[in-house]
Design an enzyme around this catalytic site. Structure first.
Site, PDB file in Angstrom:
ATOM      1  N   CYS A  62       0.858  -1.184   0.000  1.00 46.09           N
ATOM      2  CA  CYS A  62       0.000   0.000   0.000  1.00 46.09           C
ATOM      3  C   CYS A  62       0.892   1.231   0.000  1.00 46.09           C
ATOM      4  O   CYS A  62       2.097   1.121  -0.200  1.00 46.09           O
ATOM      5  CB  CYS A  62      -0.997  -0.008   1.159  1.00 46.09           C
ATOM      6  SG  CYS A  62      -0.300   0.265   2.770  1.00 46.09           S
ATOM      7  N   CYS A  97       2.502   0.972  -8.633  1.00 44.40           N
ATOM      8  CA  CYS A  97       3.248  -0.231  -8.272  1.00 44.40           C
ATOM      9  C   CYS A  97       4.547  -0.258  -9.066  1.00 44.40           C
ATOM     10  O   CYS A  97       4.543  -0.190 -10.297  1.00 44.40           O
ATOM     11  CB  CYS A  97       2.427  -1.480  -8.546  1.00 44.40           C
ATOM     12  SG  CYS A  97       3.150  -2.969  -7.861  1.00 44.40           S
ATOM     13  N   CYS A 104      -4.473  -0.633  -1.897  1.00 36.97           N
ATOM     14  CA  CYS A 104      -4.983   0.726  -2.142  1.00 36.97           C
ATOM     15  C   CYS A 104      -4.777   1.064  -3.614  1.00 36.97           C
ATOM     16  O   CYS A 104      -3.852   0.556  -4.259  1.00 36.97           O
ATOM     17  CB  CYS A 104      -4.334   1.756  -1.228  1.00 36.97           C
ATOM     18  SG  CYS A 104      -2.642   2.192  -1.599  1.00 36.97           S
TER      19      CYS A 104
END
Length: 149
Positions: free
Chosen positions: A7, A86, A79
């Protein structure tokens, strides 16, 4: 089985998911990290997890950069920001999943309102990661709930 839960701050949702997965199966190698890790795990997350019988008080936020060269069976974002930002992993990632959970640390209001937000997030994380564990790790087929139809 090696699982990374990712996250943004690694202070709340990913830490709770980490705690639940580890409690489901001590043989899992579970890690959590953040794209912009906080200084500490959110005390509200520690509190509501303790109420569920899981101690995450020893957890510390970790920068995802320390995880990029490793091999992962699962990288799970919790999230939308972490999902969208990412990073590229140079190690192998066998499966990428997104199990989105609203951030209870963004809730404002009375102490009871904030506490309820953390309890709701904790319970949702437990439900969704239980389903993940049963279907993905144990390979069991579960009936779909009405919310997924």
């Amino acid at each position: 089985m090696k699982i990374l839960i990712l996250c943004t701050g690694n202070s709340c949702r990913s830490q709770m998911a980490h705690g639940f997965l580890q409690s489901f199966d001590a043989n899992l190698q579970v890690f959590s990290a953040g794209t912009h890790p906080a200084e500490q795990v959110n005390p509200h997350a520690v509190e509501v997890m303790a109420e569920a019988g899981i101690d995450i008080s020893h957890h510390r936020p970790t920068d995802v950069a320390t995880c990029l060269n490793e091999t992962w069976d699962y990288v799970i974002t919790v999230c939308d920001h972490a999902r969208e930002s990412c990073p590229a992993f140079s190690g192998e990632v066998r499966h990428r999943l997104h199990i989105g959970i609203e951030d209870p640390s963004e809730v404002t209001g009375s102490p009871e309102t904030i506490r309820q937000a953390f309890i709701q997030a904790r319970d949702l994380i437990k439900e969704r990661f239980s389903r993940f564990y049963l279907t993905e790790i144990l390979g069991k087929e579960l009936p779909r709930c009405a919310c997924e139809r």
